[in-house]
Design a protein around this motif. Structure first.
Motif, short mmCIF file in Angstrom:
data_model
loop_
_atom_site.label_atom_id
_atom_site.label_comp_id
_atom_site.label_asym_id
_atom_site.label_seq_id
_atom_site.Cartn_x
_atom_site.Cartn_y
_atom_site.Cartn_z
N HIS A 4 0.87 -1.18 0.00
CA HIS A 4 0.00 0.00 0.00
C HIS A 4 0.91 1.22 0.00
O HIS A 4 1.71 1.40 0.92
CB HIS A 4 -0.93 0.00 1.21
CG HIS A 4 -1.97 -1.07 1.10
ND1 HIS A 4 -3.14 -0.88 0.40
CD2 HIS A 4 -2.00 -2.34 1.57
CE1 HIS A 4 -3.85 -1.99 0.45
NE2 HIS A 4 -3.18 -2.89 1.15
N LEU A 5 0.81 2.03 -1.03
CA LEU A 5 1.69 3.17 -1.22
C LEU A 5 1.09 4.43 -0.60
O LEU A 5 -0.13 4.60 -0.61
CB LEU A 5 1.95 3.37 -2.72
CG LEU A 5 2.53 2.12 -3.41
CD1 LEU A 5 2.49 2.28 -4.91
CD2 LEU A 5 3.95 1.86 -2.93
N ASP A 6 1.95 5.28 -0.09
CA ASP A 6 1.51 6.52 0.57
C ASP A 6 1.58 7.74 -0.33
O ASP A 6 1.36 8.85 0.13
CB ASP A 6 2.38 6.78 1.81
CG ASP A 6 2.17 5.75 2.89
OD1 ASP A 6 1.04 5.21 2.98
OD2 ASP A 6 3.12 5.47 3.64
N THR A 7 1.91 7.55 -1.57
CA THR A 7 2.10 8.69 -2.47
C THR A 7 1.09 8.62 -3.61
O THR A 7 0.78 7.52 -4.09
CB THR A 7 3.53 8.71 -3.02
OG1 THR A 7 3.73 9.88 -3.80
CG2 THR A 7 3.83 7.51 -3.87
N HIS A 30 8.98 1.15 -4.24
CA HIS A 30 9.21 -0.18 -3.70
C HIS A 30 9.89 -1.02 -4.78
O HIS A 30 9.62 -0.85 -5.97
CB HIS A 30 7.89 -0.84 -3.28
CG HIS A 30 8.09 -1.97 -2.34
ND1 HIS A 30 8.25 -1.81 -0.99
CD2 HIS A 30 8.20 -3.30 -2.56
CE1 HIS A 30 8.44 -2.97 -0.42
NE2 HIS A 30 8.41 -3.89 -1.35
N VAL A 31 10.77 -1.94 -4.35
CA VAL A 31 11.50 -2.80 -5.28
C VAL A 31 11.38 -4.25 -4.82
O VAL A 31 11.57 -4.55 -3.64
CB VAL A 31 13.00 -2.41 -5.35
CG1 VAL A 31 13.77 -3.35 -6.28
CG2 VAL A 31 13.17 -0.96 -5.78
N GLN A 105 6.61 -13.95 -7.15
CA GLN A 105 7.30 -13.35 -8.29
C GLN A 105 6.62 -12.05 -8.74
O GLN A 105 6.95 -11.53 -9.80
CB GLN A 105 7.31 -14.33 -9.47
CG GLN A 105 7.95 -15.66 -9.16
CD GLN A 105 9.45 -15.54 -9.00
OE1 GLN A 105 10.14 -15.01 -9.85
NE2 GLN A 105 9.94 -16.02 -7.88
N ALA A 106 5.69 -11.54 -7.93
CA ALA A 106 4.91 -10.37 -8.33
C ALA A 106 4.95 -9.29 -7.27
O ALA A 106 5.13 -9.56 -6.07
CB ALA A 106 3.46 -10.77 -8.61
N LEU A 107 4.77 -8.05 -7.73
CA LEU A 107 4.71 -6.88 -6.87
C LEU A 107 3.48 -6.08 -7.27
O LEU A 107 3.31 -5.74 -8.45
CB LEU A 107 5.98 -6.05 -7.07
CG LEU A 107 6.12 -4.74 -6.32
CD1 LEU A 107 6.04 -4.95 -4.81
CD2 LEU A 107 7.44 -4.06 -6.69
N VAL A 108 2.62 -5.80 -6.29
CA VAL A 108 1.38 -5.06 -6.54
C VAL A 108 1.39 -3.82 -5.66
O VAL A 108 1.43 -3.93 -4.44
CB VAL A 108 0.14 -5.93 -6.21
CG1 VAL A 108 -1.14 -5.14 -6.43
CG2 VAL A 108 0.14 -7.21 -7.01
N GLY A 109 1.36 -2.66 -6.29
CA GLY A 109 1.31 -1.40 -5.56
C GLY A 109 -0.07 -0.77 -5.69
O GLY A 109 -0.55 -0.55 -6.80
N VAL A 110 -0.71 -0.52 -4.55
CA VAL A 110 -2.03 0.10 -4.52
C VAL A 110 -1.84 1.55 -4.09
O VAL A 110 -1.30 1.83 -3.02
CB VAL A 110 -2.98 -0.62 -3.55
CG1 VAL A 110 -4.35 0.05 -3.55
CG2 VAL A 110 -3.10 -2.09 -3.91
N PHE A 111 -2.27 2.46 -4.94
CA PHE A 111 -2.16 3.89 -4.66
C PHE A 111 -3.37 4.35 -3.86
O PHE A 111 -4.44 3.74 -3.93
CB PHE A 111 -2.03 4.67 -5.97
CG PHE A 111 -0.72 4.45 -6.65
CD1 PHE A 111 0.37 5.27 -6.39
CD2 PHE A 111 -0.55 3.42 -7.56
CE1 PHE A 111 1.59 5.08 -7.01
CE2 PHE A 111 0.66 3.21 -8.19
CZ PHE A 111 1.73 4.04 -7.91
#
Length: 150
Positions: A4-7, A30-31, A105-111
């Motif tokens: 969960h992203l803060d930006t 995030h990486v 193997q996955a990265l999920v960023g929620v804005f």
């Protein structure tokens, strides 16, 4: 991996996206580091850094890039590299986000602001896939990258 992203995100429509190969690594929110591969979430979408066994590197960026005209090619073929992108109407994507979040193997960023304001990346044996969801415009951008001969 779900993050969960803060930006707020910098790109707000599929039409804001640009494609570039060979840019320097941009600051990432995030990486996810995998063997030979970095999946990088940017405030302006994504960047993937692939390092071959011999040390050769490929840096793919799909993002809102200041100073560049927005342009996302539907296909690009080069020696040992193939890129495809599509823009389609988004539907309820929460099942996809849940599936990807459970994949190591996955990265999920929620804005912030909408559970479907998502950038997701997933590595696979041939390369990687990405999803960029813009619920405010009803768009879903998907990309697929293959490395080597297919």
């Amino acid at each position: 991996m779900l993050v969960h992203l803060d930006t707020p995100y910098a790109d707000t429509t599929a039409g804001d996206l640009s494609f570039a190969l060979g840019l320097p690594e941009l600051p990432a929110l995030h990486v996810l580091r995998l063997p030979g591969l970095e999946l990088r979430l940017l405030g302006a979408s994504h960047q993937v850094v692939w390092t071959a066994a011999g040390g050769a590197r490929c840096v793919e960026t799909v993002a809102c890039l200041p100073g560049r005209e927005p342009h996302l090619p539907s296909t690009l073929d080069s020696a040992g590299y193939r890129f495809e992108s599509t823009v389609e109407e988004i539907d309820a994507a929460s099942a996809l986000w849940a599936e990807l979040a459970a994949d190591p193997q996955a990265l999920v960023g929620v804005f912030p602001g909408d559970p479907n304001a998502v950038t997701a990346l997933r590595a696979d044996p041939q390369g990687w896939r990405t999803w960029h969801a813009y619920p405010q415009t009803g768009e879903l951008v998907t990309t697929r990258t293959w490395l080597g001969d297919r």
